[in-house]
Design a protein around this motif. Structure first.
Motif, PDB file in Angstrom:
ATOM      1  N   LEU A 164       0.597  -1.188  -0.073  1.00 17.14           N
ATOM      2  CA  LEU A 164       0.171  -0.186  -0.032  1.00 17.14           C
ATOM      3  C   LEU A 164       0.789   1.410  -0.021  1.00 17.14           C
ATOM      4  N   LEU A 165       1.843   1.306   0.658  1.00 16.87           N
ATOM      5  CA  LEU A 165       2.739   2.356   0.766  1.00 16.87           C
ATOM      6  C   LEU A 165       4.192   2.315  -0.020  1.00 16.87           C
ATOM      7  N   THR A 166       4.251   3.308  -0.900  1.00 16.82           N
ATOM      8  CA  THR A 166       5.467   3.276  -1.632  1.00 16.82           C
ATOM      9  C   THR A 166       6.455   4.488  -1.261  1.00 16.82           C
ATOM     10  N   ASP A 167       7.647   4.469  -1.700  1.00 17.88           N
ATOM     11  CA  ASP A 167       8.563   5.757  -1.384  1.00 17.88           C
ATOM     12  C   ASP A 167       7.981   6.813  -1.869  1.00 17.88           C
ATOM     13  N   GLN A 168       6.860   6.901  -2.623  1.00 19.44           N
ATOM     14  CA  GLN A 168       6.256   8.024  -3.270  1.00 19.44           C
ATOM     15  C   GLN A 168       4.980   8.670  -2.133  1.00 19.44           C
ATOM     16  N   THR A 169       4.792   7.646  -1.409  1.00 23.25           N
ATOM     17  CA  THR A 169       3.525   7.907  -0.608  1.00 23.25           C
ATOM     18  C   THR A 169       3.877   9.257   0.397  1.00 23.25           C
ATOM     19  N   HIS A 170       3.237  10.099   0.506  1.00 23.02           N
ATOM     20  CA  HIS A 170       3.528  11.294   1.464  1.00 23.02           C
ATOM     21  C   HIS A 170       3.350  10.898   2.646  1.00 23.02           C
ATOM     22  N   TRP A 171       4.210  11.444   3.565  1.00 19.10           N
ATOM     23  CA  TRP A 171       4.569  11.059   4.924  1.00 19.10           C
ATOM     24  C   TRP A 171       3.370  11.206   5.810  1.00 19.10           C
ATOM     25  N   SER A 172       2.416  12.181   5.373  1.00 21.73           N
ATOM     26  CA  SER A 172       1.217  12.158   6.068  1.00 21.73           C
ATOM     27  C   SER A 172       0.327  10.897   6.000  1.00 21.73           C
ATOM     28  N   LEU A 173       0.118  10.293   4.797  1.00 22.77           N
ATOM     29  CA  LEU A 173      -0.486   9.230   4.554  1.00 22.77           C
ATOM     30  C   LEU A 173       0.160   8.018   5.336  1.00 22.77           C
ATOM     31  N   GLN A 174       1.660   7.973   5.287  1.00 27.23           N
ATOM     32  CA  GLN A 174       2.164   7.057   6.129  1.00 27.23           C
ATOM     33  C   GLN A 174       1.862   6.923   7.309  1.00 27.23           C
ATOM     34  N   LEU A 175       1.917   8.173   8.133  1.00 29.19           N
ATOM     35  CA  LEU A 175       1.586   8.222   9.500  1.00 29.19           C
ATOM     36  C   LEU A 175       0.106   7.847   9.620  1.00 29.19           C
ATOM     37  N   ILE A 176      -0.957   8.336   8.890  1.00 30.54           N
ATOM     38  CA  ILE A 176      -2.223   7.948   9.087  1.00 30.54           C
ATOM     39  C   ILE A 176      -2.398   6.334   9.100  1.00 30.54           C
ATOM     40  N   PHE A 177      -1.668   5.566   8.097  1.00 39.91           N
ATOM     41  CA  PHE A 177      -1.685   4.229   7.790  1.00 39.91           C
ATOM     42  C   PHE A 177      -1.145   3.467   9.155  1.00 39.91           C
ATOM     43  N   TYR A 178       0.033   3.965   9.689  1.00 39.62           N
ATOM     44  CA  TYR A 178       0.619   3.309  10.720  1.00 39.62           C
ATOM     45  C   TYR A 178       0.004   3.720  11.910  1.00 39.62           C
ATOM     46  N   ALA A 179      -0.822   4.617  12.182  1.00 39.68           N
ATOM     47  CA  ALA A 179      -1.610   5.072  13.354  1.00 39.68           C
ATOM     48  C   ALA A 179      -2.680   4.224  13.444  1.00 39.68           C
ATOM     49  N   VAL A 180      -3.559   4.038  12.305  1.00 41.66           N
ATOM     50  CA  VAL A 180      -4.805   2.922  12.356  1.00 41.66           C
ATOM     51  C   VAL A 180      -4.207   1.814  12.502  1.00 41.66           C
ATOM     52  N   ALA A 181      -2.971   1.290  11.746  1.00 42.43           N
ATOM     53  CA  ALA A 181      -2.699   0.013  11.834  1.00 42.43           C
ATOM     54  C   ALA A 181      -2.289  -0.234  13.494  1.00 42.43           C
ATOM     55  N   GLY A 182      -1.749   0.511  13.880  1.00 41.63           N
ATOM     56  CA  GLY A 182      -1.195   0.366  15.258  1.00 41.63           C
ATOM     57  C   GLY A 182      -2.227   0.275  16.082  1.00 41.63           C
ATOM     58  N   MET A 183      -3.444   0.706  15.875  1.00 46.21           N
ATOM     59  CA  MET A 183      -4.611   0.512  16.784  1.00 46.21           C
ATOM     60  C   MET A 183      -5.728  -0.522  16.356  1.00 46.21           C
ATOM     61  N   GLY A 184      -5.183  -1.264  15.367  1.00 48.94           N
ATOM     62  CA  GLY A 184      -6.294  -2.345  14.768  1.00 48.94           C
ATOM     63  C   GLY A 184      -6.305  -3.428  15.603  1.00 48.94           C
ATOM     64  N   TRP A 185      -5.411  -3.801  16.388  1.00 55.79           N
ATOM     65  CA  TRP A 185      -5.520  -4.747  17.194  1.00 55.79           C
ATOM     66  C   TRP A 185      -6.362  -4.663  18.313  1.00 55.79           C
ATOM     67  N   ALA A 186      -6.699  -3.695  18.782  1.00 49.77           N
ATOM     68  CA  ALA A 186      -7.213  -3.054  19.947  1.00 49.77           C
ATOM     69  C   ALA A 186      -8.656  -3.564  20.121  1.00 49.77           C
ATOM     70  N   LEU A 187      -9.329  -3.475  19.023  1.00 52.46           N
ATOM     71  CA  LEU A 187     -10.940  -3.792  19.198  1.00 52.46           C
ATOM     72  C   LEU A 187     -10.951  -5.407  19.183  1.00 52.46           C
ATOM     73  N   PRO A 188     -10.479  -6.180  18.531  1.00 54.65           N
ATOM     74  CA  PRO A 188     -10.463  -7.640  18.775  1.00 54.65           C
ATOM     75  C   PRO A 188      -9.786  -8.036  20.184  1.00 54.65           C
ATOM     76  N   GLY A 189      -8.826  -7.554  20.631  1.00 54.03           N
ATOM     77  CA  GLY A 189      -7.944  -7.472  21.911  1.00 54.03           C
ATOM     78  C   GLY A 189      -8.882  -7.182  23.165  1.00 54.03           C
ATOM     79  N   ALA A 190      -9.677  -6.040  22.818  1.00 50.61           N
ATOM     80  CA  ALA A 190     -10.688  -5.783  24.082  1.00 50.61           C
ATOM     81  C   ALA A 190     -11.559  -6.877  24.177  1.00 50.61           C
TER      82      ALA A 190
END
Length: 69
Positions: A32-58
């Motif tokens: 999904l992310l390439t070298d051309q992907t803007h840093w803000s989109l990368q930040l959003i991706f990793y923030a969402v992906a980092g919290m994605g396990w929390a719902l099943p974990g809860a």
């Protein structure tokens, strides 16, 4: 299932969940992310992906904390 057994099983399941989720995210990120992907989109991706396990974990933690009948 007793509370102690449920907590033991739930702990192992939580570790497996986080590990499998981690593998999924690091496998999906390069597609999904390439070298051309803007840093803000990368930040959003990793923030969402980092919290994605929390719902099943809860739900798993809620199951582990459930009182015996």
């Amino acid at each position: 299932m007793t509370g102690s057994t449920r907590k033991l099983v739930g702990t192992f399941m939580l570790v497996v969940l986080v590990f499998v989720y981690f593998l999924l995210v690091i496998g999906l990120a390069p597609a999904l992310l390439t070298d051309q992907t803007h840093w803000s989109l990368q930040l959003i991706f990793y923030a969402v992906a980092g919290m994605g396990w929390a719902l099943p974990g809860a739900y798993l933690i809620k199951w582990m904390a459930h009182e015996d009948a």
